[in-house]
Design a protein around this motif. Structure first.
Motif: not given
Length: 149
Positions: A19-29, A45-50, A75-80
């Protein structure tokens, strides 16, 4: 699927590096039965954004933005992170829903100028005009309030 099962699925997926790619995370989701939100919240966070961008970039994406609630506590991390990804019209429209969730989940108030001005600047840099952004609101303001030409 309960939160424990979602985390177990995510851990197994991560251990296999599948699940290290957005498409793999999307399939797992999509394969997650039950609480897809818990699956998304368990991602870094970064993978959630992907995942969010991959899902909402599809031609037949969901009409709601329910996955955005996975960012309520970021919070701030998500905003940035979301602001840094707003580099075009498409990415602006994708990540504005993440910023709305960040604002809704607190503790940041994105209507404060130190947060709102960079969002408006990104919109302008993406070629968007106030009329393109009507209806985008936060807890205490609309995106186009205080828009400086």
């Amino acid at each position: 699927m309960n939160r424990f099962a979602a985390l177990t699925t995510l851990a197994a997926c991560a251990a296999l590096s599948a699940c290290q790619t957005p498409s793999a995370d999307l399939q797992a989701y999509r394969a997650t039965e039950g609480d897809q939100l818990a699956f998304a919240e368990a991602l870094p966070l970064e993978r959630r954004l992907d995942l969010h961008h991959a899902l909402y970039s599809e031609r037949r994406h969901p009409r709601d933005s329910s996955l955005s609630t996975a960012f309520n506590g970021s919070g701030q991390a998500g905003y940035d992170a979301a602001l840094n990804r707003m580099v075009s019209r498409d990415t602006f429209h994708s990540y504005i829903w993440v910023l709305k969730a960040v604002d809704h989940g607190g503790p940041l108030d994105l209507c404060e100028p130190r947060y709102m001005q960079p969002i408006q600047r990104r919109a302008k840099d993406a070629g968007l005009r106030p009329q393109d952004l009507t209806g985008i609101t936060f807890r205490r303001c609309a995106l186009v309030e205080g828009w400086a030409g």
